[in-house]
Design an enzyme around this catalytic site. Structure first.
Site, mmCIF file in Angstrom:
data_model
loop_
_atom_site.group_PDB
_atom_site.id
_atom_site.type_symbol
_atom_site.label_atom_id
_atom_site.label_comp_id
_atom_site.label_asym_id
_atom_site.label_seq_id
_atom_site.Cartn_x
_atom_site.Cartn_y
_atom_site.Cartn_z
ATOM 1 N N HIS A 7 0.830 -1.210 0.000
ATOM 2 C CA HIS A 7 0.000 0.000 0.000
ATOM 3 C C HIS A 7 0.860 1.254 0.000
ATOM 4 O O HIS A 7 2.031 1.238 0.379
ATOM 5 C CB HIS A 7 -0.948 0.000 1.204
ATOM 6 N N GLU A 83 -1.958 -6.513 7.822
ATOM 7 C CA GLU A 83 -0.679 -6.460 8.535
ATOM 8 C C GLU A 83 -0.819 -7.199 9.844
ATOM 9 O O GLU A 83 -1.921 -7.336 10.377
ATOM 10 C CB GLU A 83 -0.284 -5.003 8.782
#
Length: 179
Positions: A7, A83
């Site tokens: 990202h 994550e």
């Protein structure tokens, strides 16, 4: 065929803080990185686009798709691509930290998740992809917008890395594309 992207930069990345599973938005630089990542692979067609459920991951995939004029038949947010949780470390400065966390993949920050637990999530995801391709009886073109930890694990598995410390030390810039 897998295309991986980390990202774009977030407000917490820019501040040098652990983000983990905290939902942090892309900043202006992060949105530009996502668009640049899309242009790097412009015109490509993907059967499925995956992201984590976190805003920074889904927004990166969306910005890439538009900027790169990518064809993505389906998009799916999968929590297994998030994550790893940094527990009590989330939104705290990345340095200093317990040095054992960098070398012992079984350790987790207080209230957080170890790299071993993250690896189990990623393996589950990859096995499901394999089953999907087998059921469809054809190879799939897949793009995945994810985070540093999952990128480390995914690339280590795909590259057949046997050194866990090398896996842990791999770094991917915000907006990095791995094909």
């Amino acid at each position: 065929e897998l295309c991986l992207v980390r990202h774009g930069e977030t407000t917490t990345n820019a501040a040098g803080l652990f983000t983990g599973q905290t939902d942090a938005p892309l900043n202006v630089r992060g949105r530009l990185q996502a668009q640049d990542a899309g242009r790097k692979i412009s015109g490509r067609a993907f059967d499925i686009g995956f992201s984590s459920q976190l805003e920074r991951s889904t927004e990166t995939l969306s910005l890439m798709t538009r900027a790169g004029d990518l064809s993505v038949t389906f998009t799916v947010a999968d929590v297994r691509l998030a994550e790893r949780s940094y527990g009590e470390l989330e939104r705290t400065p990345i340095r200093p930290r317990d040095p054992r966390l960098a070398v012992d993949l079984t350790l987790a920050p207080a209230g957080g998740e170890s790299y071993i637990a993250l690896t189990r999530r990623i393996l589950s995801f990859l096995l499901d992809l394999r089953e999907l391709a087998a059921a469809l009886r054809r190879p799939l073109a897949i793009i995945i917008s994810t985070h540093m930890g999952p990128m480390r694990v995914l690339t280590a598995i795909l590259d057949e890395t046997t050194d866990p410390i090398a896996m842990r030390n791999a770094n991917f810039a915000n907006g990095a594309v791995i094909q």
